[in-house]
Scaffold this active site. Structure first.
Site, short mmCIF file in Angstrom:
data_model
loop_
_atom_site.label_atom_id
_atom_site.label_comp_id
_atom_site.label_asym_id
_atom_site.label_seq_id
_atom_site.Cartn_x
_atom_site.Cartn_y
_atom_site.Cartn_z
N HIS A 1 -6.49 -7.08 -0.45
CA HIS A 1 -6.59 -5.64 -0.70
C HIS A 1 -5.74 -5.28 -1.92
O HIS A 1 -4.67 -5.84 -2.13
CB HIS A 1 -6.08 -4.84 0.50
CG HIS A 1 -6.79 -5.17 1.79
ND1 HIS A 1 -6.35 -6.14 2.65
CD2 HIS A 1 -7.92 -4.65 2.33
CE1 HIS A 1 -7.18 -6.21 3.69
NE2 HIS A 1 -8.13 -5.31 3.51
N ASP B 1 -4.88 -12.75 3.38
CA ASP B 1 -6.10 -12.27 4.01
C ASP B 1 -7.36 -12.49 3.17
O ASP B 1 -8.44 -12.04 3.55
CB ASP B 1 -5.97 -10.79 4.41
CG ASP B 1 -5.20 -9.95 3.42
OD1 ASP B 1 -4.87 -10.45 2.33
OD2 ASP B 1 -4.91 -8.78 3.74
N ASP C 1 -2.93 -10.58 -2.30
CA ASP C 1 -3.51 -10.03 -1.08
C ASP C 1 -4.95 -9.63 -1.36
O ASP C 1 -5.29 -9.21 -2.48
CB ASP C 1 -2.70 -8.81 -0.65
CG ASP C 1 -3.05 -8.28 0.72
OD1 ASP C 1 -2.29 -8.53 1.66
OD2 ASP C 1 -4.10 -7.59 0.85
N HIS D 1 0.82 -1.22 0.00
CA HIS D 1 0.00 0.00 0.00
C HIS D 1 0.85 1.27 0.00
O HIS D 1 0.31 2.36 -0.24
CB HIS D 1 -0.92 0.04 1.21
CG HIS D 1 -2.00 -0.99 1.19
ND1 HIS D 1 -2.83 -1.19 0.12
CD2 HIS D 1 -2.39 -1.89 2.14
CE1 HIS D 1 -3.67 -2.17 0.39
NE2 HIS D 1 -3.43 -2.61 1.60
#
Length: 306
Positions: free
Chosen positions: A163, A243, A161, A125
């Protein structure tokens, strides 16, 4: 085949505070799971401190200087509501980026073909000039630039991931020599990663709705890997977040550890076809400790056996 494991106990000293899901227990869960798994052929290496000159391949000097200056001598310093520096965080973040850089240099030198970096804080991120989403430095993006400087001209980043890896996308969306292929839940933090975001043809985003079945995820991932194969990379970097597991508290996907093993085998197949088997994987998210340990173990075993 042996898998190089890059990690360091200093990364346990990144302590965002009580109740923060990105806790030292995450790294311990991964290392314990790998150590407890019989038959894994791992060669352990200490993650070095990344050189600021390597960070500067992605991050402006002013940003790097600001992170170094923000590191507290006591207590914690919040870079944003989610991203916190404690007294050990700067060293941990430099080790996290340093692990990916060292692994890439090892692979580029022909001293190994597969590596897994058990690191925290995560990195995907972190944009070139913004730390966010638990991430300080863009570990995999920095490693991609180091790979290119080491002679591996075309680099693909595969990010599974849950996200979207907005930092990796921001670093490379104007650079046709790096592909970023991400599969992620939408809607979900950070709100980027729509399939319409294609960069210069090098950005590929696949999205899954909350509660999507595992079979839908696999079909979407197969499509991503077809695009990566067509890109013909010299190296595949993996942003390995776990995740999307059905137990994870921060998302609503349906994967199990065997799905991560399946995805890893798909990555291995493309790497064997296009990149002489070269893969460097770096830990991103995963916030249920049991699921994280099991999934990381399945991922590393698939790296080894592929």
């Amino acid at each position: 085949m042996a898998v190089s494991l890059f990690t360091h106990a200093d990364m346990l000293d990144h302590r965002p505070g009580p109740g923060h899901v990105e806790s030292p227990a995450r790294l311990k869960a991964v290392i314990d799971a790998l150590e407890d798994e019989a038959g894994l052929d791992l060669e352990a290496f200490e993650a070095p401190l990344v050189d600021p000159a390597d960070l500067a391949r992605v991050h402006p000097a002013a940003f790097v200087d600001s992170i170094f200056a923000a590191a507290p001598h006591a207590g914690i310093h919040a870079l944003d509501p989610d991203t916190v520096l404690s007294t050990g965080s700067l060293i941990a973040a430099r080790r996290a980026a340093g692990a990916a850089v060292a692994a890439v240099r090892q692979v580029a030198a022909g001293e190994g073909r597969r590596a897994f970096c058990a690191v925290r804080p995560p990195g995907h991120h972190a944009e070139p000039a913004v730390a966010m989403g638990f991430c300080v430095f863009s570990n995999v993006a920095v490693a991609a630039r180091v790979a290119q400087a080491s002679g591996l001209a075309r680099v693909a980043i595969v990010d599974f991931d849950v996200h979207h890896g907005n930092g990796s996308q921001a670093a490379f969306e104007h650079d046709p020599t790096v592909m970023v292929a991400s599969i992620h839940q939408s809607p979900l933090y950070p709100g980027t990663g729509d399939p319409s975001e294609t960069g210069v043809g090098n950005i590929v985003n696949a999205t899954l709705a909350p509660g999507a079945p595992r079979e839908s995820w696999r079909r979407a991932f197969e499509g991503l890997m077809e695009r990566v194969d067509g890109f013909a990379p010299d190296l595949i970097l993996v942003s390995a977040g776990f995740d999307a597991h059905e137990r994870d508290p921060l998302a609503s996907q349906s994967l199990r550890s065997e799905d991560f093993a399946w995805a890893t085998r798909a990555i291995v197949s493309v790497a064997d076809h296009r990149a002489r088997g070269r893969i460097v994987s770096s830990l991103e998210g995963g916030y249920d400790l049991e699921a994280l340990g099991r999934s990381a173990k399945a991922h590393v075993r698939a790296l080894q056996e592929g």
